[in-house]
Design an enzyme around this catalytic site. Structure first.
Site, PDB file in Angstrom:
ATOM      1  N   GLU A 157      24.667  22.413  49.537  1.00 12.28           N
ATOM      2  CA  GLU A 157      25.791  23.354  49.612  1.00 12.28           C
ATOM      3  C   GLU A 157      25.519  24.369  50.725  1.00 12.28           C
ATOM      4  O   GLU A 157      24.393  24.848  50.884  1.00 12.28           O
ATOM      5  CB  GLU A 157      25.929  24.093  48.260  1.00 12.28           C
ATOM      6  CG  GLU A 157      27.128  25.032  48.215  1.00 12.28           C
ATOM      7  CD  GLU A 157      27.302  25.702  46.844  1.00 12.28           C
ATOM      8  OE1 GLU A 157      26.311  25.828  46.090  1.00 12.28           O
ATOM      9  OE2 GLU A 157      28.444  26.106  46.534  1.00 12.28           O
ATOM     10  N   LYS A 169      35.565  22.809  46.557  1.00  9.33           N
ATOM     11  CA  LYS A 169      34.994  23.209  45.259  1.00  9.33           C
ATOM     12  C   LYS A 169      36.115  23.627  44.305  1.00  9.33           C
ATOM     13  O   LYS A 169      36.921  24.515  44.631  1.00  9.33           O
ATOM     14  CB  LYS A 169      34.008  24.360  45.493  1.00  9.33           C
ATOM     15  CG  LYS A 169      33.151  24.732  44.319  1.00  9.33           C
ATOM     16  CD  LYS A 169      32.145  25.810  44.769  1.00  9.33           C
ATOM     17  CE  LYS A 169      31.075  26.092  43.777  1.00  9.33           C
ATOM     18  NZ  LYS A 169      30.031  26.988  44.336  1.00  9.33           N
ATOM     19  N   CYS A 192      28.179  22.170  43.219  1.00  5.59           N
ATOM     20  CA  CYS A 192      27.420  23.149  42.457  1.00  5.59           C
ATOM     21  C   CYS A 192      28.047  23.523  41.118  1.00  5.59           C
ATOM     22  O   CYS A 192      27.944  22.784  40.153  1.00  5.59           O
ATOM     23  CB  CYS A 192      27.144  24.377  43.323  1.00  5.59           C
ATOM     24  SG  CYS A 192      25.704  25.278  42.702  1.00  5.59           S
TER      25      CYS A 192
HETATM   26  N1  LIG Z   1      26.701  27.911  44.203  1.00  2.82           N
HETATM   27  C1  LIG Z   1      26.985  27.831  42.932  1.00  2.82           C
HETATM   28  O1  LIG Z   1      28.045  27.379  42.533  1.00  2.82           O
HETATM   29  C2  LIG Z   1      25.935  28.313  41.996  1.00  2.82           C
HETATM   30  C3  LIG Z   1      26.120  27.816  40.581  1.00  2.82           C
HETATM   31  C4  LIG Z   1      25.081  28.337  39.672  1.00  2.82           C
HETATM   32  O2  LIG Z   1      24.112  28.938  40.054  1.00  2.82           O
HETATM   33  C5  LIG Z   1      25.252  28.076  38.242  1.00  2.82           C
HETATM   34  O3  LIG Z   1      24.435  28.584  37.483  1.00  2.82           O
HETATM   35  O4  LIG Z   1      26.183  27.370  37.860  1.00  2.82           O
END
Ligand SMILES: NC(=O)CCC(=O)C(=O)O
Length: 298
Positions: free
Chosen positions: A48, A127, A169
């Protein structure tokens, strides 16, 4: 059941050490992608925000314009760098994510671009679930202060191998995405991601193994390397999990590449042994994969 993975394939996740210098990030990513290709990987993944630091104050500064597609080199150096890397590596390249600016709507997105071995763009994933959390005394992060969410699940058919789902993520925390992709035939779920020192320790491995266990598919999580001088400290620990939820390999927090040989026989063996795939009770609860918004481009 049709074979989900047509032939074995080597997967590589590149845990890249990223910096504030975009040109450096792009050339460094290229050298690592070529290293993974020389090692035999034919599906290669970057993390990411691989071309920028991760943080809401950085997204507008590093954002590139992707539409109309293909963009010019001035509008999106990362698009062209990724396309060239995929062609040089003769591999499918899931280009982590980059901040995207859409000129028409003036919106920013966290966007993943996937290219094929001939350098052609195959898929775009914006996303879907923005990372908005607030754990007092630990971490507050609100992507929604600057980003807009994407509106579809990304499922992509790689002609040589089969279907792969791409999400970013925080998307991993929403198991519906994974289940929908798996029910539509994915053999692999890929998540470029950057968990942090709080939530990484809590949930990174659990999320990866849970998505694999629920869906009996391979799962790959690809993080940037940890940089304790950066504003946001990524968890690292990129990992590949098999369809039985066992970790095949996991990195520590430093830069590196994690590899695994994926094999369709493994998926079939696991599903034969524990046949949940065919035991769902859609007479008791609905099939989430029905009516889902699935595609390859926004
Ligand atoms: N970059 C993100 O989306 C981080 C996501 C994250 O840390 C989580 O705990 O879920």
């Amino acid at each position: 059941m049709a074979r989900l993975l047509k032939q074995p394939v080597k997967l590589a996740l590149i845990q890249l050490a990223t910096t504030a210098d975009k040109a450096h990030n792009l050339s460094h990513a290229r050298s690592k992608v070529l290293e993974a290709s020389r090692a035999g990987a034919r599906i290669i993944v970057l993390p990411e925000c691989f071309n920028s630091p991760y943080g809401t104050k950085y997204f507008p500064k590093y954002a590139e314009t992707l539409l109309p597609s293909p963009p010019s080199k001035e509008k999106s150096p990362s698009f062209h760098a990724l396309s060239d890397m995929a062609r040089e590596a003769q591999s499918y390249l899931i280009g982590g994510s980059i901040p995207e600016y859409e000129e028409d709507t003036k919106e920013l997105f966290n966007t993943s671009l996937t290219f094929g071995p001939s350098g052609d763009l195959l898929a775009t994933h914006r996303k879907v679930h923005l990372f908005d959390i607030d754990i007092p005394g630990k971490i507050r992060f609100k992507e929604s202060e600057v980003l807009s969410p994407g509106n579809k699940i990304t499922l992509l058919d790689l002609p040589d191998y089969g279907k792969v789902a791409i999400a970013i993520c925080y998307d991993i925390r929403f198991p519906e995405l994974a289940t929908i992709a798996a029910r539509k035939g994915a053999f692999l779920l890929l998540y470029p991601g950057a968990f942090n020192l709080t939530t990484g320790a809590l949930h990174w491995e659990l999320q990866a193994r849970a998505r694999a266990m629920d869906n009996q598919v391979y799962v790959g999580l690809c993080s940037p390397a940890r940089d304790m001088d950066a504003d946001y400290n990524a968890w690292g620990h990129s990992m590949i999990v098999d369809p039985n939820a066992a970790i095949i390999e996991q990195l520590d927090e430093k830069e590196g590449i994690v590899y695994a040989e994926l094999n369709g026989d493994k998926i079939e063996e696991v599903r034969k042994g524990i046949p949940i795939y065919g035991q769902r009770r859609f007479d008791v609860y609905p099939d989430v994969s029905k009516d889902a918004k699935v595609g390859e481009a926004e």
